[in-house]
Design a protein around this motif. Structure first.
Motif, mmCIF file in Angstrom:
data_model
loop_
_atom_site.group_PDB
_atom_site.id
_atom_site.type_symbol
_atom_site.label_atom_id
_atom_site.label_comp_id
_atom_site.label_asym_id
_atom_site.label_seq_id
_atom_site.Cartn_x
_atom_site.Cartn_y
_atom_site.Cartn_z
ATOM 1 N N LYS A 170 10.952 9.318 -18.513
ATOM 2 C CA LYS A 170 10.548 7.946 -18.206
ATOM 3 C C LYS A 170 9.310 7.545 -19.010
ATOM 4 O O LYS A 170 9.230 6.456 -19.575
ATOM 5 C CB LYS A 170 10.246 7.846 -16.714
ATOM 6 C CG LYS A 170 10.973 6.713 -16.018
ATOM 7 C CD LYS A 170 10.481 6.569 -14.600
ATOM 8 C CE LYS A 170 11.468 7.169 -13.643
ATOM 9 N NZ LYS A 170 11.162 6.836 -12.243
ATOM 10 N N THR B 243 15.849 3.420 -16.237
ATOM 11 C CA THR B 243 15.023 4.487 -15.657
ATOM 12 C C THR B 243 15.736 5.248 -14.540
ATOM 13 O O THR B 243 15.265 6.298 -14.114
ATOM 14 C CB THR B 243 13.713 3.912 -15.086
ATOM 15 O OG1 THR B 243 14.024 2.954 -14.064
ATOM 16 C CG2 THR B 243 12.896 3.249 -16.166
ATOM 17 N N PHE C 113 6.766 0.850 -14.488
ATOM 18 C CA PHE C 113 7.374 1.182 -15.768
ATOM 19 C C PHE C 113 7.166 0.067 -16.800
ATOM 20 O O PHE C 113 6.821 0.336 -17.948
ATOM 21 C CB PHE C 113 8.878 1.448 -15.579
ATOM 22 C CG PHE C 113 9.612 1.744 -16.858
ATOM 23 C CD1 PHE C 113 9.508 2.982 -17.466
ATOM 24 C CD2 PHE C 113 10.405 0.778 -17.474
ATOM 25 C CE1 PHE C 113 10.170 3.261 -18.658
ATOM 26 C CE2 PHE C 113 11.077 1.041 -18.660
ATOM 27 C CZ PHE C 113 10.953 2.290 -19.249
#
Length: 518
Positions: free
Chosen positions: A476, A468, A499
């Motif tokens: 992302k 990322t 994430f």
């Protein structure tokens, strides 16, 4: 009080405009987030205002005696220096002042009364400067910042050339924070920081009295430290008051209002053109047609910004692997010395495992040892059968003078130019990016090239090292979606819980086995 004024800035690369008639003003104490998609020119803006790059047109004016501290994506460290020496170099001007003070003491022995009085005055000024900057507590200041950024565990006497990319970034950030400049310019400061150190940086920036500009794609981080957003899009810079969430709210409203106005105007243009076409030839209605034509000619046409290509990530999947992806037996990782206790861990087919922990504790080394790229110091790794591995490295290796097309052809020599261009375009790269050399691309665009190579290889086991870093919000989000959809196994190093928490089946904390933590 204005610290920085940018007026009518124009800049471009070749026929591509990066900034068009941009103006910017930074006031004392403002905490600014500079945001925008990969390749829009955020790092270029920082390089222009710091004088690393000359703009094509425009003026950049700093107020007098402003000390600027800049952490960029490509900062380098001098070979042969230890971490402590780099951090202490933040106080170089104080060390120089102390030397002058010692010199004055020596000179006073042979000076006459008038000269002694002058020297005593200068001595007093220097002493005041040293006291103001807490000179005699420099070592404890260095230790405090080093501890906060996790540098104590690495060892302050370690040569900086032995450090990983993340550790180097921490050292440079530490030096910058110790310098306490009047303005901080930070380009992706959280890229290599783990959660604990991001929290510390948040607290530091919230308490920071001076101004700063930070480039980041880490939304929770931005929301907690900035009070102004400058958005770079289509060669323009637009100011929004508030944090990132507030900016997005206002931006979406403005965008939908513009789209509605555009639709209304297009409808009006269509009706006017239709009336002119039907009536300009008839004597009775010619004047009305001419009047409408004049209205068309004078109309200021609304233009919608070109939609940026949104990336589409779809990992090609190979046949299923055996039940166990890998097993380690008393594995000790490291180079000259051990980084870990003996490790006995295993991973099964379909698992999506996250490795978390501070920089330098051996997460990347563990990944490379599992792949067989680095020999283990003790123990062994047993890999499963029918593994088709795909590896995403933190930084791009190899020649960066290649164009994106050439870079992809190295991995897929049988592809046609059309296939190469299509694959790169799907990853959100425009024609201009695709034809550019890799070295001129932003960090996010380079990451998309590397992802493109990985996506098009058939895999059933992905090893991803901080994928990322540098990626913008859209990329992302799309990568997260693709990894959730991926049916193979994933071993992921990542410092962003936002994430991975939706798809991770297990999180391994490296601090439980690392020997690099006190």
């Amino acid at each position: 009080m204005s610290i920085l004024n940018v007026v009518n800035l124009n800049h471009g690369f070749g026929d591509r405009a990066i900034f068009r008639d941009v103006s910017f003003r930074l006031l004392k104490g403002e905490h600014v987030g500079l945001v925008g998609a990969n390749g829009e020119g955020k790092s270029t803006f920082m390089n222009i205002v710091t004088g690393k790059m000359m703009p094509d047109e425009g003026t950049i004016e700093w107020s007098k005696n402003v000390r600027v501290g800049y952490l960029d994506q490509h900062s380098v460290l001098e070979k042969g220096m230890t971490i402590r020496e780099v951090l202490a170099s933040a106080f170089q001007f104080l060390y120089a002042s102390e030397e002058r003070m010692n010199e004055l003491c020596t000179l006073m022995g042979d000076a006459d009364d008038d000269a002694i009085l002058e020297m005593m005055e200068e001595f007093g000024q220097i002493q005041e400067l040293l006291d103001t900057h807490d000179f005699y507590n420099i070592d404890s200041k260095v230790d405090e910042v080093a501890r906060a950024l996790g540098l104590i565990e690495i060892g302050l006497e370690r040569d900086v050339t032995e450090l990983s990319g993340g550790q180097r970034t921490k050292v440079l950030l530490g030096k910058l924070l110790l310098e306490k400049p009047d303005i901080l310019l930070l380009d992706e400061p959280t890229n290599y920081l783990d959660v604990q150190h991001i929290e510390w940086l948040k607290r530091y920036l919230n308490e920071y009295e001076n101004a700063f500009i930070v480039i980041s794609h880490d939304i929770p981080f931005l929301n907690s430290v900035v009070n102004l957003i400058y958005h770079v899009e289509n060669a323009e810079l637009t100011r929004y008051v508030g944090d990132y969430d507030k900016f997005m709210e206002v931006y979406e409203v403005k965008k939908s209002q513009l789209e509605a106005a555009y639709k209304r105007q297009q409808q009006e243009i269509s009706e006017l053109q239709d009336f002119v076409a039907r009536n300009k030839a008839r004597v009775a209605t010619r004047n009305m047609a001419m009047s409408r034509q004049k209205k068309l000619d004078k109309m200021e046409v609304i233009e919608l910004a070109k939609e940026k290509p949104k990336p589409e990530f779809h990992f090609k999947e190979a046949r299923a692997s055996s039940r166990y992806i890998f097993q380690t037996e008393h594995l000790v990782i490291g180079y000259d010395e051990p980084l870990s206790k003996p490790l006995t861990i295993s991973m099964e087919r379909g698992e999506k495992v996250v490795l978390k922990g501070a920089n330098g504790i051996g997460k990347t080394t563990l990944l490379k040892s599992i792949m067989g790229l680095i020999p283990s110091l003790e123990g062994r790794v047993i890999l499963g059968d029918y593994l088709y591995q795909g590896y995403f490295e933190q930084e791009m290796s190899g020649a960066k003078n290649n164009t994106c097309i050439e870079e992809l052809w190295c991995d897929y020599p049988s592809w046609t130019q059309y296939e190469v261009r299509s694959a790169l375009a799907k990853c959100g790269l425009t024609t201009k990016h695709i034809e550019s050399q890799v070295r001129v691309l932003s960090g996010g665009e380079q990451a998309k090239v590397r992802l493109c190579k990985l996506l098009n290889r058939e895999t059933n086991f992905l090893l991803l090292d901080e994928p990322t870093n540098h990626l913008d919000v859209d990329a992302k989000d799309e990568l997260k979606r693709a990894l959730k959809e991926y049916k193979g196994s994933i071993l992921l190093i990542c410092h962003e819980p936002d994430f991975y928490e939706d798809f991770a089946t297990r999180v391994l904390d490296g601090s439980t086995w690392s020997l690099k933590l006190s």
